[in-house]
Design an enzyme around this catalytic site. Sequence first.
Site, PDB file in Angstrom:
ATOM      1  N   ASN A 138      -5.524  12.193   0.545  1.00 53.04           N
ATOM      2  CA  ASN A 138      -4.595  11.370   1.326  1.00 53.04           C
ATOM      3  C   ASN A 138      -5.431  10.624   2.365  1.00 53.04           C
ATOM      4  O   ASN A 138      -6.654  10.783   2.430  1.00 53.04           O
ATOM      5  CB  ASN A 138      -3.515  12.244   1.982  1.00 53.04           C
ATOM      6  CG  ASN A 138      -2.386  11.411   2.570  1.00 53.04           C
ATOM      7  OD1 ASN A 138      -1.851  10.516   1.901  1.00 53.04           O
ATOM      8  ND2 ASN A 138      -2.028  11.654   3.811  1.00 53.04           N
ATOM      9  N   LYS A 139      -4.776   9.816   3.168  1.00 53.47           N
ATOM     10  CA  LYS A 139      -5.450   8.975   4.148  1.00 53.47           C
ATOM     11  C   LYS A 139      -6.471   9.757   4.967  1.00 53.47           C
ATOM     12  O   LYS A 139      -6.216  10.885   5.372  1.00 53.47           O
ATOM     13  CB  LYS A 139      -4.371   8.360   5.057  1.00 53.47           C
ATOM     14  CG  LYS A 139      -4.867   7.457   6.158  1.00 53.47           C
ATOM     15  CD  LYS A 139      -5.771   6.352   5.678  1.00 53.47           C
ATOM     16  CE  LYS A 139      -5.182   5.496   4.575  1.00 53.47           C
ATOM     17  NZ  LYS A 139      -6.174   4.665   3.865  1.00 53.47           N
ATOM     18  N   GLN A 187      -1.893   2.483  10.003  1.00 56.62           N
ATOM     19  CA  GLN A 187      -0.627   2.548   9.255  1.00 56.62           C
ATOM     20  C   GLN A 187       0.432   3.326  10.043  1.00 56.62           C
ATOM     21  O   GLN A 187       1.624   3.048   9.931  1.00 56.62           O
ATOM     22  CB  GLN A 187      -0.846   3.220   7.890  1.00 56.62           C
ATOM     23  CG  GLN A 187      -1.571   2.357   6.876  1.00 56.62           C
ATOM     24  CD  GLN A 187      -3.073   2.569   6.907  1.00 56.62           C
ATOM     25  OE1 GLN A 187      -3.639   2.952   7.935  1.00 56.62           O
ATOM     26  NE2 GLN A 187      -3.722   2.331   5.789  1.00 56.62           N
ATOM     27  N   ARG A 194       0.854  -1.183   0.000  1.00 54.51           N
ATOM     28  CA  ARG A 194       0.000   0.000   0.000  1.00 54.51           C
ATOM     29  C   ARG A 194       0.889   1.230   0.000  1.00 54.51           C
ATOM     30  O   ARG A 194       2.108   1.139   0.106  1.00 54.51           O
ATOM     31  CB  ARG A 194      -1.013  -0.001   1.160  1.00 54.51           C
ATOM     32  CG  ARG A 194      -0.613  -0.699   2.434  1.00 54.51           C
ATOM     33  CD  ARG A 194       0.214   0.049   3.435  1.00 54.51           C
ATOM     34  NE  ARG A 194       0.044   1.446   3.468  1.00 54.51           N
ATOM     35  CZ  ARG A 194       1.032   2.299   3.652  1.00 54.51           C
ATOM     36  NH1 ARG A 194       2.279   1.851   3.808  1.00 54.51           N
ATOM     37  NH2 ARG A 194       0.839   3.577   3.681  1.00 54.51           N
ATOM     38  N   GLY A 195       0.230   2.413  -0.131  1.00 52.55           N
ATOM     39  CA  GLY A 195       0.989   3.648  -0.311  1.00 52.55           C
ATOM     40  C   GLY A 195       1.063   3.890  -1.814  1.00 52.55           C
ATOM     41  O   GLY A 195       1.422   2.979  -2.580  1.00 52.55           O
ATOM     42  N   ARG A 212      -7.706  -0.761  -6.700  1.00 45.48           N
ATOM     43  CA  ARG A 212      -8.042   0.337  -5.768  1.00 45.48           C
ATOM     44  C   ARG A 212      -8.240   1.611  -6.601  1.00 45.48           C
ATOM     45  O   ARG A 212      -7.514   1.821  -7.578  1.00 45.48           O
ATOM     46  CB  ARG A 212      -6.914   0.567  -4.735  1.00 45.48           C
ATOM     47  CG  ARG A 212      -6.803  -0.542  -3.703  1.00 45.48           C
ATOM     48  CD  ARG A 212      -5.826  -0.166  -2.593  1.00 45.48           C
ATOM     49  NE  ARG A 212      -6.417   0.718  -1.607  1.00 45.48           N
ATOM     50  CZ  ARG A 212      -5.723   1.278  -0.607  1.00 45.48           C
ATOM     51  NH1 ARG A 212      -4.427   1.074  -0.489  1.00 45.48           N
ATOM     52  NH2 ARG A 212      -6.330   2.058   0.274  1.00 45.48           N
ATOM     53  N   ASP A 230      -2.188  10.650  -2.182  1.00 43.85           N
ATOM     54  CA  ASP A 230      -2.597   9.580  -3.099  1.00 43.85           C
ATOM     55  C   ASP A 230      -2.968  10.115  -4.474  1.00 43.85           C
ATOM     56  O   ASP A 230      -2.866   9.411  -5.478  1.00 43.85           O
ATOM     57  CB  ASP A 230      -3.756   8.779  -2.507  1.00 43.85           C
ATOM     58  CG  ASP A 230      -3.240   7.897  -1.390  1.00 43.85           C
ATOM     59  OD1 ASP A 230      -3.127   8.385  -0.252  1.00 43.85           O
ATOM     60  OD2 ASP A 230      -2.890   6.734  -1.682  1.00 43.85           O
TER      61      ASP A 230
HETATM   62  O1  MRU Z   1      -4.604   3.062   2.284  1.00 43.44           O
HETATM   63  P1  MRU Z   1      -3.124   3.299   2.150  1.00 43.44           P
HETATM   64  O2  MRU Z   1      -2.338   2.749   3.293  1.00 43.44           O
HETATM   65  O3  MRU Z   1      -2.606   2.841   0.807  1.00 43.44           O
HETATM   66  O4  MRU Z   1      -2.974   4.886   2.194  1.00 43.44           O
HETATM   67  C1  MRU Z   1      -1.696   5.425   2.064  1.00 43.44           C
HETATM   68  C2  MRU Z   1      -1.658   6.896   2.204  1.00 43.44           C
HETATM   69  O5  MRU Z   1      -2.658   7.551   2.358  1.00 43.44           O
HETATM   70  C3  MRU Z   1      -0.311   7.550   2.051  1.00 43.44           C
HETATM   71  O6  MRU Z   1      -0.237   8.689   2.838  1.00 43.44           O
HETATM   72  C4  MRU Z   1      -0.088   7.937   0.582  1.00 43.44           C
HETATM   73  O7  MRU Z   1      -0.332   6.867  -0.267  1.00 43.44           O
HETATM   74  C5  MRU Z   1       1.294   8.425   0.353  1.00 43.44           C
HETATM   75  S1  MRU Z   1       2.480   7.108   0.444  1.00 43.44           S
HETATM   76  C6  MRU Z   1       4.009   7.758   0.082  1.00 43.44           C
END
Ligand code: MRU
Length: 349
Positions: free
Chosen positions: A248-249, A197, A47-48, A90, A238
């Site tokens: 973002n998250k 996370q 993820r990320g 996703r 993201d």
């Molecule tokens: O759901 P995730 O864990 O994939 O979400 C990740 C994030 O929101 C990160 O902050 C984003 O992808 C940047 S990663 C360098």
Amino acid sequence: MIPYCSICWDDNKVRLLDQRLLPQQEIYLETTDYHDVIEAIRTLAIRGAPAIGVAAAMGAALGALALTTEDPQEFLSQFKDICREIAAARPTAVNLFWALDRVQKVAQEHAAAKVSDLKARLVTEAQIMLKEDDTTNRHLAQHGQVVIHEGSRVLTHCNTGALATGAYGTALGVMRAAWEAGKRFSVWVDETRPLLQGARLTTWELGRLGIPYTLIPDGAAATLMHQGRVDLAIVGADRIAGNGDTANKIGTYSVAVLARHHGIPFYVAAPLSTFDFSLPDGGHIPVEERAPEEVTGLHGHKVAPTAAPALNLAFDVTPNELISGIITEAGIAQPPYASSLKPWKQRKE
Ligand code: MRU
């Protein structure tokens, strides 16, 4: 420190660190089947945004290797179908689609080649993308580290380190570069409900880097800012729309509002591959909604009443006016983003 990698290509296999099990277990998944890569992206084993992009390219390469046709046109058509399947893993991180567009372009450019050469080219491209991500993040981090000063108290949300990328990290990469430059500072790590996370991954990475941190419940950020114990916030992204609005998250927007209220700089760090200039603003960014069970439970244990309804939006969108600067490999873009992002838009086209 035992080195780790989020994902790599090893002897025609994809090898990825299963982030669902961290920090308790460090187990690598190995596969030659692109369906496993889709499942790994879907379930957050990887993820990320940048890491998802690399995984998509490697998944596509695995899919290409498994095709049996010798006819280049048929190969291209089947490869397109594989990319379409991977794209459905996703919806929010644009790096996924960016990576798939790129490998499909490479396939098209070599359409006249033998299928075996096409396959080899796609495998090479996926590996190049991993390497490029490392280089990009190191550049980004060098640009960004100027925002961290000796003694800074940095707040971050979610995980943006080497785990979330091909290597090095984005927002966490900025912290890493500042640390490597000799600055001494500390980090407040939001736990990042519901999938933790921050608590599980960012703590693990900062610990390995030797950067001092303190884990906090997401709700503690307001009080810490009010008490004057946060100097700046840095988060990842993201997808960034053409006007700088940033997905973002979930919980990132709250941090940005709090930072503005308390007069604290709020930075976003992301590679240019996370920009989606086809979208005029954040209202057009598709936000993933995940299973309610991720909210009603914790690591497989039910915490809410069995019938409790829950809403699980995985991301939120921070309006550009709350962002003090967007740190990329091309430098730090400053507001107003409507004009400052224009040259980067041209660079990407
Ligand atoms: O759901 P995730 O864990 O994939 O979400 C990740 C994030 O929101 C990160 O902050 C984003 O992808 C940047 S990663 C360098």
